[in-house]
Design a protein around this motif. Structure first.
Motif, PDB file in Angstrom:
ATOM      1  N   PHE A 125       0.820  -1.222   0.000  1.00 18.88           N
ATOM      2  CA  PHE A 125       0.000   0.000   0.000  1.00 18.88           C
ATOM      3  C   PHE A 125       0.852   1.269   0.000  1.00 18.88           C
ATOM      4  CE2 PHE A 125      -4.754  -0.709   1.007  1.00 18.88           C
ATOM      5  CZ  PHE A 125      -4.796  -1.862   0.252  1.00 18.88           C
ATOM      6  N   LEU A 177      -6.578  -5.325   6.720  1.00 23.94           N
ATOM      7  CA  LEU A 177      -6.564  -4.030   6.029  1.00 23.94           C
ATOM      8  C   LEU A 177      -5.875  -2.949   6.851  1.00 23.94           C
ATOM      9  CD1 LEU A 177      -8.454  -1.164   5.762  1.00 23.94           C
ATOM     10  CD2 LEU A 177      -7.379  -2.186   3.758  1.00 23.94           C
ATOM     11  N   HIS A 180      -2.209  -2.415   6.525  1.00 24.44           N
ATOM     12  CA  HIS A 180      -1.722  -1.524   5.460  1.00 24.44           C
ATOM     13  C   HIS A 180      -1.775  -0.068   5.933  1.00 24.44           C
ATOM     14  CE1 HIS A 180      -1.796  -4.597   2.318  1.00 24.44           C
ATOM     15  NE2 HIS A 180      -3.101  -4.768   2.366  1.00 24.44           N
TER      16      HIS A 180
HETATM   17  O1  89V Z   1      -5.188  -5.592   0.596  1.00 19.26           O
HETATM   18  C1  89V Z   1      -5.697  -6.538   1.171  1.00 19.26           C
HETATM   19  O2  89V Z   1      -5.045  -7.130   1.974  1.00 19.26           O
HETATM   20  C2  89V Z   1      -7.091  -7.003   0.824  1.00 19.26           C
HETATM   21  C3  89V Z   1      -8.167  -5.973   0.907  1.00 19.26           C
HETATM   22  C4  89V Z   1      -7.840  -4.665   0.245  1.00 19.26           C
HETATM   23  C5  89V Z   1      -9.447  -6.528   0.321  1.00 19.26           C
HETATM   24  O3  89V Z   1      -8.410  -5.716   2.273  1.00 19.26           O
HETATM   25  O4  89V Z   1      -7.392  -8.108   1.617  1.00 19.26           O
END
Ligand code: 89V
Ligand code: NAD
Length: 343
Positions: A125, A177, A180
């Motif tokens: 990310f 999530l 990230h």
């Molecule tokens: O990025 C991720 O780890 C995904 C999502 C964006 C769907 O949360 O699992």
């Protein structure tokens, strides 16, 4: 310089993005794949024209013939596969969440350090175009010294259809999530000294928490909020955008929905478009994430060829994983957690 050869383990939902990105990376290609599910192995092998296919990672390592491994399985297998790579002295990329526990993650970092092989967590990310754009503005000094931030991901997107396992775990949004978002907070405002968190489960059909609000005390003295939700029903669905607010001594930055980047400083206000590219194989709304997959895999390839630690090395990621563990601990105890003591 000869092209690096890679092997990929785990041919599931997200590995399709990684395989597409490997086709675009300059200086590396995938020569072997592994999955214990024969259907996934066939699907990915046929789609990307990979002849060498394995049901068992140990058999693939025994045959060798590759310079690095890309581990795209879910978390339960990460420690065993990273340690297998280290025992064969093969550099490894490991998907997030890096490990089930911080102590597993420390053991994985130690195994690769002892073997003398690079280890990178696929924490992509921070490699997104809009996040890199915010970092560049901050580093330019345009808003002075940042003293406050907010890193926000609020959505009602159905992530469970593509990734059904996300509905089944005791832990959900922070581990999947929020990990990230916490990494982005570290990337932008630096390491964290202590943290306080609150969580909720709104969706009755899942086991884990789908809302979290986390207050971070950064070592720099800045304060930030990481707020994540998969229970937010909004007029325009923002998935998968991370929105950022930063206040500094000379101005402010706002990354708002639609990748609008507003910078306010002593010389006035500038507004720009920080949208990601739509790569040939990408599809909306995932293109932001898909572009960052190519960026992180190119970064790995460049570092493996030329030397130097990756931005999201295993050692760096311990500091992100500590925030995940601390957030669960704080939400359970309703106390603030000291991060330094965990590392
Ligand atoms: O990025 C991720 O780890 C995904 C999502 C964006 C769907 O949360 O699992
Ligand atoms: P998935 O369940 O669709 O795929 C995992 C695959 O790995 C399956 O095909 C499974 O058979 C295989 N596998 C599991 N253990 C194995 C082993 N020991 N040996 C061989 N094959 C094995 O999962 P997914 O949704 O693709 O997620 C994979 C990982 O990617 C997760 O850790 C997830 O958190 C992460 N992810 C990251 C992002 C991101 O943006 N970085 C996005 C989505 C998912």
């Amino acid at each position: 310089m000869a092209e690096l050869k890679g092997a990929l383990i785990g041919c599931g939902f997200f590995a399709i993005n990684q395989m597409h990105a490997w086709q675009d990376v300059e200086g590396a290609r995938i020569v072997a794949i592994c999955d214990r599910d024969p259907e996934r192995l066939k699907l990915v092998g046929d789609q990307f024209g990979i002849e060498r296919r394995y049901a068992d990672a140990a058999a693939m390592f025994a045959d060798g013939g590759f310079d690095f491994v890309d581990i795209a399985t879910t978390v339960a297998s990460h420690r065993a596969l990273v340690e297998m790579a280290a025992s064969h002295r093969i550099p490894a990329i490991c998907q997030k969440p890096f490990a089930k526990t911080l102590s597993d993650a420390k053991a994985m970092v130690a195994a690769c350090a002892t073997a003398g092989v690079p280890l990178m967590v696929h924490e992509n990310f921070r490699w997104q175009t809009p996040i890199q754009a915010v970092k560049t503005v901050l580093q330019s000094g345009a808003i002075g010294e940042p003293f406050w931030g907010r890193f926000s991901f609020r959505s009602g997107y159905d992530v469970f259809s593509g990734q059904p396992y996300l509905a089944e775990g005791e832990r959900f949004i922070i581990e999947d999530l929020g990990i990230h978002t916490l990494d982005i907070a570290r990337f932008i405002l630096g390491d964290v000294a202590s943290l306080t968190a609150r969580t909720k489960r709104v969706n009755p059909k899942i086991k884990g928490e789908d809302v979290a609000t986390i207050l971070l005390d950064h070592e720099s003295g800045a304060t930030s909020i990481v707020d994540v939700s998969y229970a937010s029903k909004l007029a325009t669905e923002p998935f998968p955008e991370t929105l950022i607010e930063l206040d500094g001594t000379k101005g402010s930055i706002r990354l708002s929905q639609g990748y609008r980047l507003e910078v306010s400083g002593p010389d006035g206000v500038t507004i720009s478009d920080a949208s990601p590219q739509l790569l040939s194989w990408a599809s909306r709304p995932w293109h932001n994430i898909q572009e960052s997959v190519l960026a992180i895999q190119q970064h790995w390839t460049d570092r493996l060829a030329n030397g130097g630690e990756t931005s999201t090395s295993g050692a760096d990621n311990l500091k992100t994983l500590a925030l995940v563990e601390a957030a669960y601990e704080s939400a359970a105890s309703l106390r603030s957690v000291d991060i330094g003591a965990m590392l």
